[in-house]
Design an enzyme around this catalytic site. Structure first.
Site, PDB file in Angstrom:
ATOM      1  CD  GLU A   1       4.359   0.894   6.768  1.00 32.88           C
ATOM      2  OE1 GLU A   1       5.277   1.234   7.583  1.00 32.88           O
ATOM      3  OE2 GLU A   1       3.906   1.868   6.015  1.00 32.88           O
TER       4      GLU A   1
ATOM      5  CG  ASP B   1      -0.252  -0.081   2.649  1.00 29.54           C
ATOM      6  OD1 ASP B   1       0.806  -0.676   2.661  1.00 29.54           O
ATOM      7  OD2 ASP B   1      -0.548   0.786   3.469  1.00 29.54           O
TER       8      ASP B   1
HETATM    9 ZN   LIG Z   1       6.900   1.938   4.145  1.00 25.36          ZN
END
Ligand SMILES: [Zn+2]
Length: 501
Positions: free
Chosen positions: A205, A138
């Protein structure tokens, strides 16, 4: 004459000596201190290291760069409350990896979760603790206002001028794909690792990793997994970033900072602005914010920062080396010098950043409520509690209500800078980046690695990207890009690490 002159001289001399003695003592001490300082500085030399270079890999540069480019073209932006479109893109990102790395999906054990992908390559000696490699797919969004500053559109993935351009090249699709490419290359070569290799790729994340990394870490813990080495993003190969150190510096993150967001809120009577009290809610809030900025938490050159600068000092010129190797006497000078730059200051203390503020509805109306948020990145020597205590005592005003926003987290534990796992990583870096200086360091941001910290004491953060002075702002910023050469270098690094493990 002689008998007449001598008594006078004899009477004068003792008083002269008395006057001189402190000066002599001071001079002597200064000479001794200088000699000690210079000796300490000169004695510190570069540690002898092997210069063997890892054998090159035969890689199809064009094919590999195109596969990364296509991953960049998928705008897999993570959002805390994702729209159907955003969810669809994340799904598509996962589909792309499954399709692109079909040989891995078929030949390794593969699991697909809602926010993560896991590949397990079982080793020839499965009783050995595995290598756990982490990355995420992501990315952070691109601000609408910043769009026009980009040389090429952020999700173009264009390959031009020796670079692959776009959001995610540095953070962190480059790592995710480099790991998978390294494994595919080794698989094709007929290589089989001794130690099992697990690749865990998160898809959230950038918004904290609670569904990706955190859920996976829990699953691994239930399985009783105790990785030999956990490696995530977090630090890089710095090229000319530290001006007192010539050449390449690979920082291995052995710890990362914690974080807490606080909301400050002031509620006072509103009304017409023609009859204000001496302070409005906004004025009270502003004073509190100003106090926090002017009284940051303590800075010290200790712990991980001390390890970092001690290592770097080996390659420094004489004066900075003198300053660092003699902290027992130069501490105030060294602190002042390091604190003058935001990036080095952040290594030494819990940072304070006032990030948001809201108050008022019109220029002629007294604001009833004023709020602001302050972000603290917690240094290893501090804690959530000590930050709260500091904030309360600095503001020292009952009109300012202080509350915690979201879920704060403490700084990580500190991984060792010796032992087989550290040596494996350090040696592999030296082999893949010839001439590099390797130093343990503190990661200022947050990574998925913190969720896995309970599984192993050997948690390290390094992913082989090269960053020059102008590249630091590309991460989460404008014109993110990676050189094609560096991308291939990363693939070689991960392949070598797996081979050596
Ligand atoms: Zn990162």
């Amino acid at each position: 004459m002689a008998s007449g002159g001598t008594p006078e001289l004899a009477r004068e001399q003792p008083s002269l000596n008395l006057l001189k003695r402190p000066l002599v003592v001071v001079l002597l001490v200064a000479v001794v201190v200088s000699v000690v300082m210079v000796t300490r500085a000169l004695r510190l030399e570069r540690a002898p290291v092997s210069t063997a270079e890892a054998p090159p890999l035969e890689l199809d540069q064009r094919r590999l760069c195109e596969r990364l480019s296509r991953a960049i073209q998928i705008a897999s932006v993570s959002a805390s409350e994702p729209s159907a479109l955003e969810l669809g893109r994340l799904e598509y990102m996962a589909d792309y990896v499954v399709d692109t790395f079909a040989p891995l999906v078929e030949q390794l054990e593969f699991e697909r979760h809602s926010r993560s992908l896991v590949f397990r390559w079982s080793g020839t000696e499965p009783e050995l603790d595995p290598l756990l490699l982490l990355a995420h797919l992501d990315v952070v969004p691109v601000e609408q206002e910043a769009l026009e500053d980009w040389t090429l559109p952020p999700f173009s993935g264009e390959i031009t001028g020796g670079f692959i351009w776009g959001r995610g090249t540095l953070d962190d699709k480059g790592s995710a794909l480099a790991i998978l490419e390294a494994i595919e290359h080794l698989l094709t070569d007929g290589f089989r690792p001794r130690r099992s290799v697990i690749v865990a790729i998160g898809m959230d994340e950038e918004i904290g990793g609670s569904e990706g990394a955190a859920a996976l870490a829990l699953q691994f813990e239930e399985e009783g997994l105790e990785p030999y080495l956990i490696l995530d993003e977090g630090f890089a190969v710095l090229d000319g970033v530290i001006d007192t150190v010539p050449g390449l510096v690979a920082g291995i993150g052995i710890a990362e900072k914690g974080a807490i967001d606080l909301e400050l809120r002031v509620e006072l009577e509103g009304g017409h602005s023609s009859m204000p009290e001496r302070q409005t809610s906004l004025g009270v809030l502003a004073k509190a914010l100003s106090a926090l900025e002017s009284e940051p938490m303590d800075a010290e050159v200790d712990g991980v920062a001390a390890l970092f600068f001690d290592e770097l000092a080996r390659e420094m010129e004489f004066w900075p080396k003198l300053l660092i190797t003699n902290r027992w006497i130069t501490e105030p000078l060294l602190l002042a010098s390091l604190e003058s730059s935001a990036s080095t200051a952040a290594l030494l203390r819990t940072t304070t950043a006032v990030t948001m503020a809201h108050a008022g509805v019109a220029p002629n109306v007294l604001p009833e409520v004023a709020t602001a948020s302050v972000n603290f990145r917690i240094h290893s020597r501090d804690s959530i509690d000590s930050v709260m205590e500091h904030v309360r005592s600095v503001i020292d005003d009952p009109r300012v209500q202080i509350s915690v926003m979201g879920e704060p987290w403490e700084s990580s534990s500190i991984s060792p800078v010796e032992g087989p796992a550290w040596t494996l990583l350090e040696t592999t870096i030296r082999e893949c980046y010839p001439g590099v200086q390797v130093a343990p360091t503190l990661v200022l941001g947050a990574t998925d690695a913190r969720h896995y910290a309970g599984l192993s004491k050997n948690v390290y953060r390094f992913n082989g990207i090269r960053l020059g002075p102008e590249d630091l702002s590309r991460i989460h910023g404008t014109d993110e890009r990676i050189s094609t050469r560096n991308y291939l270098e990363m693939i070689r690094f991960y392949a070598r690490l797996i081979e050596r493990a």
